[in-house]
Structure formats: C-alpha cells, structure tokens
Design an enzyme around this catalytic site. Structure first.
Site, PDB file in Angstrom:
ATOM      1  N   TRP A 297       0.922  -1.050  -0.049  1.00  0.00           N
ATOM      2  CA  TRP A 297       0.298   0.011   0.099  1.00  0.00           C
ATOM      3  C   TRP A 297       0.919   1.158  -0.021  1.00  0.00           C
ATOM      4  O   TRP A 297       1.676   1.422   0.675  1.00  0.00           O
ATOM      5  CB  TRP A 297      -0.993   0.088   1.143  1.00  0.00           C
TER       6      TRP A 297
ATOM      7  N   GLU B  58      -3.306  -3.065  -2.230  1.00  0.00           N
ATOM      8  CA  GLU B  58      -4.390  -2.288  -1.635  1.00  0.00           C
ATOM      9  C   GLU B  58      -4.603  -1.127  -2.031  1.00  0.00           C
ATOM     10  O   GLU B  58      -3.788  -0.203  -2.130  1.00  0.00           O
ATOM     11  CB  GLU B  58      -4.041  -2.131  -0.280  1.00  0.00           C
TER      12      GLU B  58
ATOM     13  N   LYS C 187      -6.967   2.567  -2.452  1.00  0.00           N
ATOM     14  CA  LYS C 187      -7.397   3.671  -1.600  1.00  0.00           C
ATOM     15  C   LYS C 187      -7.871   4.900  -2.116  1.00  0.00           C
ATOM     16  O   LYS C 187      -7.512   5.236  -3.156  1.00  0.00           O
ATOM     17  CB  LYS C 187      -6.220   4.036  -0.319  1.00  0.00           C
TER      18      LYS C 187
ATOM     19  N   ASP D 254      -9.531  -2.530   1.510  1.00  0.00           N
ATOM     20  CA  ASP D 254      -9.714  -2.333   3.140  1.00  0.00           C
ATOM     21  C   ASP D 254     -11.060  -1.413   3.172  1.00  0.00           C
ATOM     22  O   ASP D 254     -11.330  -0.753   2.507  1.00  0.00           O
ATOM     23  CB  ASP D 254      -8.431  -1.369   3.282  1.00  0.00           C
TER      24      ASP D 254
ATOM     25  N   HIS E 156     -11.594   2.316   2.900  1.00  0.00           N
ATOM     26  CA  HIS E 156     -11.020   2.851   1.553  1.00  0.00           C
ATOM     27  C   HIS E 156     -11.723   3.216   0.443  1.00  0.00           C
ATOM     28  O   HIS E 156     -11.433   3.347  -0.869  1.00  0.00           O
ATOM     29  CB  HIS E 156      -9.703   1.957   1.053  1.00  0.00           C
TER      30      HIS E 156
ATOM     31  N   HIS F 147      -8.580  -6.083   4.524  1.00  0.00           N
ATOM     32  CA  HIS F 147      -8.351  -5.339   5.724  1.00  0.00           C
ATOM     33  C   HIS F 147      -9.441  -4.926   6.382  1.00  0.00           C
ATOM     34  O   HIS F 147     -10.464  -4.143   5.676  1.00  0.00           O
ATOM     35  CB  HIS F 147      -7.289  -4.142   5.403  1.00  0.00           C
TER      36      HIS F 147
ATOM     37  N   ASP G 156     -11.561   7.345   6.859  1.00  0.00           N
ATOM     38  CA  ASP G 156     -10.814   6.152   7.071  1.00  0.00           C
ATOM     39  C   ASP G 156     -10.139   6.376   8.530  1.00  0.00           C
ATOM     40  O   ASP G 156      -8.855   6.338   8.510  1.00  0.00           O
ATOM     41  CB  ASP G 156      -9.640   6.088   5.973  1.00  0.00           C
TER      42      ASP G 156
ATOM     43  N   ASP H 151     -10.296   4.329  11.162  1.00  0.00           N
ATOM     44  CA  ASP H 151      -9.562   2.904  11.718  1.00  0.00           C
ATOM     45  C   ASP H 151     -10.081   2.785  13.097  1.00  0.00           C
ATOM     46  O   ASP H 151      -9.004   2.418  13.794  1.00  0.00           O
ATOM     47  CB  ASP H 151      -7.971   2.849  11.356  1.00  0.00           C
TER      48      ASP H 151
ATOM     49  N   ASP I 214      -6.906  -4.106  10.588  1.00  0.00           N
ATOM     50  CA  ASP I 214      -6.348  -3.006  10.212  1.00  0.00           C
ATOM     51  C   ASP I 214      -7.070  -1.889  10.933  1.00  0.00           C
ATOM     52  O   ASP I 214      -7.928  -1.074  10.359  1.00  0.00           O
ATOM     53  CB  ASP I 214      -6.011  -2.749   8.724  1.00  0.00           C
TER      54      ASP I 214
HETATM   55  C1  RNT Z   1      -3.802   2.952   5.095  1.00  0.00           C
HETATM   56  C2  RNT Z   1      -3.809   1.602   4.651  1.00  0.00           C
HETATM   57  C3  RNT Z   1      -2.871   0.500   5.232  1.00  0.00           C
HETATM   58  C4  RNT Z   1      -2.178   1.210   6.720  1.00  0.00           C
HETATM   59  C5  RNT Z   1      -1.328   0.017   7.345  1.00  0.00           C
HETATM   60  C6  RNT Z   1      -0.692   0.587   8.397  1.00  0.00           C
HETATM   61  O1  RNT Z   1      -4.678   3.666   4.678  1.00  0.00           O
HETATM   62  O2  RNT Z   1      -5.112   0.989   5.536  1.00  0.00           O
HETATM   63  O3  RNT Z   1      -2.917  -0.728   5.240  1.00  0.00           O
HETATM   64  O4  RNT Z   1      -3.359   1.214   7.616  1.00  0.00           O
HETATM   65  O5  RNT Z   1      -0.630  -0.391   6.370  1.00  0.00           O
HETATM   66 ZN    ZN Z   2      -5.286  -1.044   5.170  1.00  0.00          ZN
END
Ligand code: RNT
Ligand code: ZN
Length: 412
Positions: free
Chosen positions: A181, A222, A224, A255, A258, A282, A290, A292, A322
């Site tokens: 990523w 990945e 985004k 993810d 994203h 993820h 985003d 998290d 994640d």
């Molecule tokens: C970032 C991505 C990525 C990170 C990690 C730390 O938006 O989701 O996967 O969260 O690699």
């Molecule tokens: Zn991620």
C-alpha cells in the site's frame, strides 16, 4: 440442559448445524496487525506517522520496544480464540542499539527475533513494506515519485521486502501475504493523473521482477480513495489496483475504510471472487472517514463475513485486521476487534445459507426478510461461548486486561 444445547436445538430448527459452524470457525486464520500496539510507530526511526493516516488518542502504556510489543501481543493473543497470524510492517525491523538501518537495505536478519517469536507460537507471519513515516517520502510520494532517486529507493525497499516475506514463509512453513500500500497522492487537483500511475506501475513491475516463490509469497495490492492531505487524488486507486492485480496475477486487497462512504466492501467481494483465485481484506471501521476505529460487530462486518462464508470462500480470502485506536486500552482494542471479526464469521456460519438463497431464487422475498430478521436474534452468543470454552479462553477479558494494565502498562 445447557445454554449451548438449547442453542443447538434452536439452530437445528432453523436448518443450521452449530457443530459444523464451530468447527469451521476453528480453522479460520485471522492475520492480526501488530501496529495496534504502538499507534503505527514502528522501531526503525523516530519519524511521525505520515501518509494520510492518523492515530488519535493518548492512552497510557503504549509499547515502545520490541520486547514490550511482543509482551502485549502475547497478552492479546492469550485472550483471542482461534488461529492467528502475525502481521508485521517493515518499520518493525529490530536493529541493534545505535544501528541505523535504511529501508532499502533491510534484510531477513532484522526480523529474526520476530521469526523466533512466531515459531514459538506456531504462527505464520504476514508482511507489509512501509512506504510512509520516513524521510525518503518526498512531497507525499514514494513509488510514483518523479524524483528518480526517491522512486529507486522505494523500489529497493519493495524488493527487500519480497525477500523478507519469502524468509518468513521458509522459516515458519506458512505462506506469507505481502501487502503493498502506498500513500502517494495530492491534496489538490493534479495536472497529471497518468504520470504518477505510470510510474507506480513501472515501480511495481520492477519490484515483482525479482524471482520469488508464488506458492510461498502472496503479493497483494491495497487500493485507497483518499487520505488526510491527499483528498483529491490517490495514485493507487481502486481501478488501478484491480487492473494491476489482474495484469500481474497478484491478489487484490480491499480495506473497507478505503471507499466512498456509501460504497460497501461486502458488495464487492462476490465480483472479485468470480475473477480471482484469492482475495485479501483489511477489516477496519471507518467513521465518516478512514478513521480506523476498532472493529465492532456491526452490520457491515457481518455482511462482509456473510459474503465470505456463503460463497464458500473461507480458504480463498486472506483476512487481516487493520485499525489503530490510541484512545482506549490497546490490548483490549486488539482483542475486541479480532473477536468481532470472528463473531461476524460465526454469525455468517450460523445462517441457513442454502435456504436463504432458495427463497431469493423463488422470489419469496417476504419470507426471506422475515427469516433474515429472525436469525438476528437467534442465540449466537451461546454458540460463541461454547467456542470460547472449547478454546479455553475466558469470555470476560476486562479483568485480565485491567490487571495487565496495573501490573505492566502503568510502569512504562
Ligand atoms: C492505510 C492502509 C494501510 C495501513 C497499514 C498501516 O490507509 O489501510 O493498510 O493502515 O499499512
Ligand atoms: Zn489497510
């Protein structure tokens, strides 16, 4: 009659075998992200987190050394049932005191302590090159940079990580998922969208040109849609990453933080499963962005799990967590999020999926809605408890976590 026996009967009436569900859940591996333990800090430098991602909060007791992080992971693992894998970032390289290690030159030896850790616990390791929080990230760009020195540096980092991933697979005997990523993008409207993407493509081609065993290392990519300070354009968009994965025969990673807020990953899984041998996820919880947040047992997590289970894809989806929340006890955050992924999978495994599909195909949509709603209040909690009992894991972990906080975290 025990609560589990009652639940078993209730589910049997709905056409579901709880024993089958428990057995299937036991076999699922969740790749647990190490970076919840230290707010994505890592050990290889002291740079602040960058790349458009952000941890907020200042809860006490953050791990600041490999030893502390391992100790915390152990505490969390001891309270998470089922099969686990350790998910590391390259920034968690362990260096000798005073040694300054450049990310383009990292080697397996910098991860030997992690291999020892994983082997002792019979775990595999997944890996991530770290394209952020580093002085060689220039103007928010890495593999797509127009500066050839910068781009070359990160290409070398990527290659080094492929080798380390293969080392993990060889040492643990378990294949390694290596996820790429990059944060690259622009805050404002770019004048050239193609150039950065063409450079990113070339960089990936170069990284993946080194020989590696594709049975041992699964490279995932990945995508985004935006990051903080990178609102207008990201190089590794969804279209880019899906197309690139298809072109190169690597594995796409989604993810669920994203995408635009009304898009859901649960709806994307079936399409990707039709065209890919494997896919990767993820699992996170985006709140308005985003962000998290810790994964909860919410509707979308359940829907994602349903898509994996009812398409019989548990062995085709690499499931990783994640998220990074620094506002609550980090050990509890780990346990809660990973358990919630497992609970979502159990919920999915406890659905009479054939029956539900038949209702859809026969256009019996009223019955479909009624049954789906009924299933929401079926006694899944008793089946979960039975799973924990069999795994010898306590349900109520708050006391354990509090004790650890008092005895260990508070002294940091
Ligand atoms: C970032 C991505 C990525 C990170 C990690 C730390 O938006 O989701 O996967 O969260 O690699
Ligand atoms: Zn991620």
């Amino acid at each position: 009659m025990s609560r589990y026996s009652q639940a078993k009967e209730i589910y049997a009436e709905l056409g579901v075998e709880t024993e089958k569900a428990i057995k299937a859940l036991k076999d699922v591996t969740i790749s647990v992200h190490c970076w919840q333990g230290d707010d994505v800090g890592g050990f290889d430098n002291k740079e602040a987190l960058s790349g458009g991602i952000q941890t907020t909060g200042n809860y006490m007791g953050k791990a600041t050394t490999p030893k502390q992080l391992m100790q915390d992971l152990d505490k969390a693992f001891s309270l998470i049932p089922g099969r686990k894998k350790l998910n590391l970032h390259a920034s968690y390289a362990i260096v000798e005191d005073g040694e300054n290690i450049s990310r383009d030159k990292i080697e397996p030896k910098h991860f030997k302590a992690w291999v020892d850790y994983a082997k002792k616990r019979n775990m595999g390791i997944d890996f991530n090159p770290t394209f952020f929080a580093h002085p060689m990230v220039r103007d928010n760009l890495t593999l797509s940079s127009p500066n050839e020195e910068v781009r070359k540096y990160w290409i070398e980092h990527g290659k080094a990580c492929v080798k380390i991933s293969e080392y993990f697979a060889n040492e643990t005997g378990i294949p390694c998922v290596m996820n790429i990523w990059i944060p690259d993008g622009y805050k404002d409207i770019p004048a050239d969208r193609m150039g950065p993407r063409a450079r990113f493509k070339d960089s990936l081609d170069q990284i993946l040109s080194i020989p590696y065993d594709k049975e041992k290392v699964y490279v995932t990519l990945e995508s985004k849609v935006f990051g903080i300070g990178l609102e207008s354009y990201t190089v590794g968009s969804s279209e880019f990453c899906l197309s690139y994965s298809d072109y190169k025969g690597i594995t796409p990673l989604m993810d669920n933080g994203h995408y635009h807020p009304t898009e859901v990953v649960s709806d994307k899984i079936s399409s990707l499963l039709l065209f890919n041998k494997k896919i990767a996820l993820h699992i996170t919880r985006p709140v308005r962005w985003d962000s998290d947040h810790v994964v909860l047992l919410d509707d979308e997590t359940k829907e994602i799990a349903k898509e994996i289970v009812r398409n019989d894809a548990l062995d085709r989806v690499f499931i990783a967590t994640d998220y990074f929340d620094a506002s609550i006890n980090r050990i509890a955050a780990w346990i809660m999020g990973v358990r919630n992924v497992q609970k979502a999978l159990l919920f999915a495994l406890l659905q009479p999926n054939d029956k539900l599909k038949a209702l859809q195909d026969n256009n019996e949509l009223t019955q479909l809605m009624i049954l789906s709603e009924e299933l929401k209040t079926a006694p899944m909690g008793d089946v979960w408890q039975e799973f924990l009992n069999r795994e010898d894991i306590v349900e109520n972990y708050i006391e354990e976590v509090k004790k650890y906080e008092k005895e260990v975290l508070v002294n940091r």
